[in-house]
Scaffold this active site. Sequence first.
Site: not given
Ligand code: G6P
Length: 608
Positions: A2, A27, A75, A101-102, A481, A485, A488, A504, A603
């Site tokens: 949010c 976000r 959200w 928010n929250g 990672e 990527k 995602e 395994h 985000k």
């Molecule tokens: C979300 C984002 C990721 C990020 C993760 C942790 O899942 O999409 O890109 O790595 O949160 O967020 P932070 O702000 O704590 O790095």
Amino acid sequence: MCGIVGFTGAQEAAPLLLEGLKRLEYRGYDSAGIAVMGKDGIQVEKVSGKVEKLCERTKDGALVPGKTGIGHTRWATHGAPTEPNAHPHLSNDGRWAVVHNGIIENYATLREELTAKGYVFLSETDTEVIVHLLEYYDNGDLKTTVMKAVARLEGSYALGVLCADQPDRLFAVREASPLILGVGVGENYFASDVTALVSYTKNAVYLDDGDFAELSPRGITVYDCSGQRIEKPVSRITWNVEAAEKGGYEHFMLKEIMEQPAAVRAAIAPRVKDGEIRLEEFDPSEEELRGISKLVITACGSAYYAGCAAKYALESLCRIPTEAVLASELRYSDPLIDEHTLLIVISQSGETADTIAALKECRSRGAKVLAIVNVVGSTIAKLADWTLYTWAGPEIAVATTKGYTTQLTVLFLLAVFMGRRLGRVDEEQYPGLLYDILRLPRLIQNAIDLNHGIPALAKKYHSAASLFFIGRNTDWASALEGALKMKEISYIHAESYAAGELKHGTIALIEEGTPVIAVCCNEALEDKTISNIVEVKARGARVLAVAFRGDRKIVSQANDIIYIPRIHTLFTPVLAVLPMQLLAYYVAKENGCDIDKPKNLAKSVTVE
Ligand code: G6P
């Protein structure tokens, strides 16, 4: 997640609110709305879907006249992303509007209580209890009414409140959810994220948990939770509007990939002086430093993978046992942590709910906390004993790129710095390590330049049903990672495996044509990874290797190769991830995905 914006001043509020909401779109959200104080009371407009739809419905704000208002991107958590569930919510008498928010944890009890008192609920949200509480406690004095209503809430909340009785006044409340005030001339603002403020003002006031603020065009007054007026410093926002815009790139993600040489340079520059690493923001005493018996790194998502990758450098250079633990696991694991533990918390946003909870849990057990954070003034930065900012600038694309590589850079600086102070990096080793860190911006640029063939590779791999990413040691961390990527943003199933573990499990899934991305940048282990490449190829896999330029061994083994420049093994994750970021980007583009705002992702994950 949010987003909140609020404005009061002499200009029309709605266009400014819509503009602010657009800046918060990155976000992640699924509905949006605004409430503006008009001549005949508060007018609320909401949509399920994008801010663009809200712009169309309101003719870019022209149909919602008035000079004070609040806005929100939601959200969904409590209730589907429908129009009634979108914020702002309005009280039954139409005099109060709220954005939130929250999560209000005691909303069910409050809802029951308010329903019994005759209040009618129009949504399924936890937020709606707040407007009814405001109406219930309304005693004609805005400040005490807000205080009384807020005192009933349990959970996390950033609130923006508008009341029809005082048409040019707004309230902002912060408890465990970020909220920043923007100080203008004859106008004032609030927002949950600095990116929504940068086009209007560079002067910000960061609220602390428990604070609330009263805004009018003439000024801002901040109070603590007991209602006492408090003075708050005005900070300068260093991000500019251009930094939060696409600057000619098709997507923020591509722009942010390309910004990595500059971002990493910005992370290093203030910390290397006269041939020495100086971490002025991290200044434990000699006794504190020598007393550290364990390093625990905690984070979520890519930030956690940065921790997995940096663990090798920290352990190897500082000779202190180091583990990386997911924050969502650490917080509930009854961890063996005491005052001899240094907790390293990594977060781009500085607001991730699980990471904050893990930090608090470890702090309560005596750990000292070092935060590695991008967003200045964020909750994690405030909670930590020491904070090293990554200085990556605003990161808008949901999938992190420069956030991740700057985190790694700061972690490597930290590993060399601590190793040297502890005497475990000797005088001979130190200049070589420092030299390699200083070269990173240039090598990142080289790695990007070397990989102009990736769009063509994406055409080969984009229709795969599954992709496997393998590697050993530092390469495994990079593979984690790389796979994240890919899934995602392209929505292709991508799984990372320690290459030695293939036999395994994963190998059962390899079929004719299955793509396997093999990270082979750890020279000491390359032969071992090559034997795994041979095994998957024997079962029909198509192998794309990530290797050092000039590596001859790999040429006869892989079907395709993407190269990175050579660097110290411990630092390879910063470079190895680059072609995988680009591959994910171009595969997602091939598949027509919404690259900057992937479905279901956010985000900044400010709820558990
Ligand atoms: C979300 C984002 C990721 C990020 C993760 C942790 O899942 O999409 O890109 O790595 O949160 O967020 P932070 O702000 O704590 O790095």
